[in-house]
Design an enzyme around this catalytic site. Structure first.
Site, short mmCIF file in Angstrom:
data_model
loop_
_atom_site.label_atom_id
_atom_site.label_comp_id
_atom_site.label_asym_id
_atom_site.label_seq_id
_atom_site.Cartn_x
_atom_site.Cartn_y
_atom_site.Cartn_z
N THR A 40 0.82 -1.21 0.00
CA THR A 40 0.00 0.00 0.00
C THR A 40 0.87 1.27 0.00
O THR A 40 0.75 2.11 -0.89
CB THR A 40 -0.92 -0.02 1.24
OG1 THR A 40 -1.65 -1.23 1.20
CG2 THR A 40 -1.87 1.15 1.25
N VAL A 41 1.75 1.38 1.00
CA VAL A 41 2.56 2.60 1.09
C VAL A 41 3.58 2.66 -0.04
O VAL A 41 3.77 3.70 -0.69
CB VAL A 41 3.25 2.70 2.47
CG1 VAL A 41 4.19 3.90 2.52
CG2 VAL A 41 2.21 2.82 3.58
N ALA A 70 11.69 -4.16 -4.36
CA ALA A 70 11.54 -5.55 -3.91
C ALA A 70 10.16 -5.73 -3.30
O ALA A 70 9.74 -4.93 -2.46
CB ALA A 70 12.62 -5.89 -2.89
N LYS A 132 8.14 2.62 12.66
CA LYS A 132 8.18 3.11 14.04
C LYS A 132 8.46 2.01 15.05
O LYS A 132 9.14 2.20 16.05
CB LYS A 132 6.89 3.84 14.40
CG LYS A 132 5.65 2.98 14.32
CD LYS A 132 4.53 3.63 13.58
CE LYS A 132 4.65 3.29 12.11
NZ LYS A 132 3.72 3.95 11.26
N VAL A 159 6.20 8.76 12.17
CA VAL A 159 5.33 9.42 13.17
C VAL A 159 4.35 10.37 12.47
O VAL A 159 4.76 11.25 11.71
CB VAL A 159 6.17 10.22 14.20
CG1 VAL A 159 5.26 10.83 15.27
CG2 VAL A 159 7.22 9.35 14.85
N GLY A 161 2.28 10.07 10.01
CA GLY A 161 2.09 9.99 8.55
C GLY A 161 2.58 11.22 7.82
O GLY A 161 3.77 11.52 7.78
N ILE A 163 2.25 14.41 8.38
CA ILE A 163 2.59 15.65 9.10
C ILE A 163 4.12 15.72 9.25
O ILE A 163 4.72 14.78 9.76
CB ILE A 163 1.96 15.66 10.52
CG1 ILE A 163 0.43 15.52 10.45
CG2 ILE A 163 2.36 16.92 11.28
CD1 ILE A 163 -0.24 15.39 11.81
N GLY A 214 -12.51 -1.54 7.42
CA GLY A 214 -11.09 -1.44 7.08
C GLY A 214 -10.36 -0.29 7.76
O GLY A 214 -9.23 0.03 7.41
N LYS A 232 5.55 5.88 18.55
CA LYS A 232 5.66 7.22 17.95
C LYS A 232 6.06 8.27 18.99
O LYS A 232 6.92 9.11 18.72
CB LYS A 232 4.32 7.60 17.31
CG LYS A 232 3.97 6.72 16.11
CD LYS A 232 2.53 6.91 15.68
CE LYS A 232 2.18 6.06 14.48
NZ LYS A 232 0.73 6.03 14.22
N1 HSE Z 1 -2.23 2.19 12.65
C1 HSE Z 1 -1.77 3.52 12.77
C2 HSE Z 1 -2.91 4.45 13.12
C3 HSE Z 1 -1.11 4.06 11.52
O1 HSE Z 1 -4.04 3.99 13.27
O2 HSE Z 1 -2.68 5.62 13.28
C4 HSE Z 1 0.26 3.52 11.36
O3 HSE Z 1 1.06 3.85 12.45
#
Ligand code: HSE
Length: 462
Positions: A40-41, A70, A132, A159, A161, A163, A214, A232
């Site tokens: 995903t990322v 990879a 993290k 930490v 995302g 921001i 989800g 974080k």
């Molecule tokens: N699962 C985390 C959250 C995102 O709900 O903020 C990834 O660290």
């Protein structure tokens, strides 16, 4: 006349000294990227670079290009496609490719990811990670490896995302000491608590629905038991205070115990409940820092009380800058990609300029740092008891708090029938956690007190 574009000017720059990390680059017009993890990322990072790669090249004066990615399986479904000719299922091909300058690790977890990062650093490659959990568990080892190799280890995406909190603490606020950092750093918990408040729903029902939609992982433990937030907030505390905060020293509570009733009573008292990461400087004889994660009552008048849904926010108080606020998406492929690419940009500038041109990603600059044990932390409290409504019960409870030198600031007891169990809500003045624990242990033994007392801390942000 506007200056010629940075990209054109760069053609004329000859870097005669070796770039750091041992990678000799003559005309560093292009930085080659290798990525481990194309889910995903990873696919988000690939897509974002396709979308804005030219813009980044113009801004940085250097082109960024993927050379290898990879992945677990070539044909696994991913939200955005990745050019097939770049894909490999062997991560070592990425780390060992002499033409790859920067390795992006997006595998996650504390196992193989550690080997991958150490291996890339040992080859002098700059590493960018969003991991993290790994930094929390092995930060000192990883930064020591980076220092040995002369390469950097960047971690903006680990930490909050999208921001840019790491870069802000590291560079934007380089002139500050941090008296307090408060963070809503877990989107899943914030989403669940927001819905509990809006819908008057119970935790378990919202969690089940969030998983169906989800929004919450299965199993959800890492998020709802506070460990993702612990990772974080530990990273932020370490960066802000210049010594590595061991995650075992971070007092951590999750949100499983929060009930609809607490949400309602908090609201009645003028508060919202948020899972709050706190990094606070405590002065005096027992100087040190508080580093903790727990569900906290936040006054509705404070800006963090209105951060809802999956959003993250960080409130940073610097001694020079004063109060600042950051808000944005803490997860998701696009927001995380934005953070990863900002690290890639820093790495590319390091390479282009033939050395480190910025404040290092992590510097252990404090010789004596101390994380205070939770027992020593002073705070205000919300307590919910279930008590039998009969004469003298409140007097006995107040007497125990008085013996422990804990003052009551307000009381709510919804009207019930005498002899029945009713909720009794008390707001308490500042007291050390140790005193509060002792008092509650005594109170819970009173025959009129039924079940386990609920105790939440209240933050005043002063
Ligand atoms: N699962 C985390 C959250 C995102 O709900 O903020 C990834 O660290």
């Amino acid at each position: 006349m506007p200056p010629a574009s940075a990209a054109l000017q760069l053609n004329k720059i000859e870097l005669s000294r070796p770039a750091f990390g041992g990678i000799l680059c003559r005309l560093m017009q292009q930085v080659n990227l290798g990525m481990i993890g194309g889910g995903t990322v990873g696919s988000g990072v690939f897509h974002a670079l396709q979308q804005n790669g030219n813009l980044m090249a113009a801004r940085l004066g250097v082109k960024l290009a993927f050379r290898k990615v990879a992945v677990k399986a070539i044909d696994e479904p991913r939200p955005y496609p990745i050019t097939k000719s770049l894909l490999t299922t062997d991560w070592q091909e990425v780390v060992n490719d002499p033409d790859i300058h920067v390795v992006i690790e997006l595998v996650g977890g504390t196992g193989i990811a550690r080997t991958m990062i150490l291996s890339a650093l040992s080859k002098g490659k700059t590493v960018v990670t969003a991991n993290k959990a790994l930094l929390s568990a092995h930060g000192p080892e990883l930064f020591a490896a980076a220092a040995r190799s002369g390469a950097n280890l960047y971690y903006e995406a680990s930490v909050c995302g999208g921001i840019p909190i790491i870069k802000s603490l590291r560079e934007g606020f380089v002139a500050n000491q941090f008296s307090a950092i408060y963070g809503i750093v877990n989107g899943t918990c914030n989403y669940i608590l927001s819905r509990m408040k809006q819908e008057g729903a119970e935790f378990a029902d919202v969690l089940a629905d969030a998983q169906k939609q989800g929004y919450a992982e299965t199993p959800p433990d890492l998020d709802i038991d506070g460990f993702d937030a612990q990772h974080k907030i530990g990273i932020l505390a370490s960066l802000a205070h210049g010594f590595w905060v061991d995650h075992h020293q971070i007092h951590t509570e999750g949100i499983r115990e929060i009930s609809r009733l607490d949400m309602q009573f908090a609201q009645q008292l003028g508060y919202n409940i948020k899972l709050l990461g706190i990094v606070k400087q405590v002065g005096g004889k027992k100087a040190g820092i508080q580093v903790s994660v727990y569900p906290t009552l936040i006054p509705n008048s404070h800006v963090l009380a209105s951060v809802n849904g999956v959003f993250n926010a960080c409130f940073v108080r610097g001694d020079v800058v004063g109060d600042t606020l950051f808000y944005g998406r803490g997860a998701g492929k696009d927001a995380t990609a934005s953070a990863v690419l900002s690290d890639v940009a820093d790495a590319a500038l390091d390479l282009r300029n033939g050395g480190k041109v910025r404040v290092a990603p992590f510097i252990a600059h404090a010789s004596k740092g101390r994380v205070l044990p939770m027992d020593e932390i002073v705070s205000r409290y919300y307590v919910r008891l279930s008590v039998v409504d009969r004469p003298g019960v409140l007097a006995k409870i107040s007497a125990i708090f008085a013996q422990s030198k804990i003052g009551i600031s307000s009381v709510i007891q919804p009207e019930g029938h005498e002899g029945e169990s009713v909720p009794l809500i008390l707001m308490l003045h500042d007291a050390p956690n140790a005193a509060m624990k002792k008092a509650l242990a005594k109170i819970s033994k009173l025959p009129a007190v039924k079940g386990k007392p609920v105790m939440l801390r209240v933050e005043s942000f002063t």
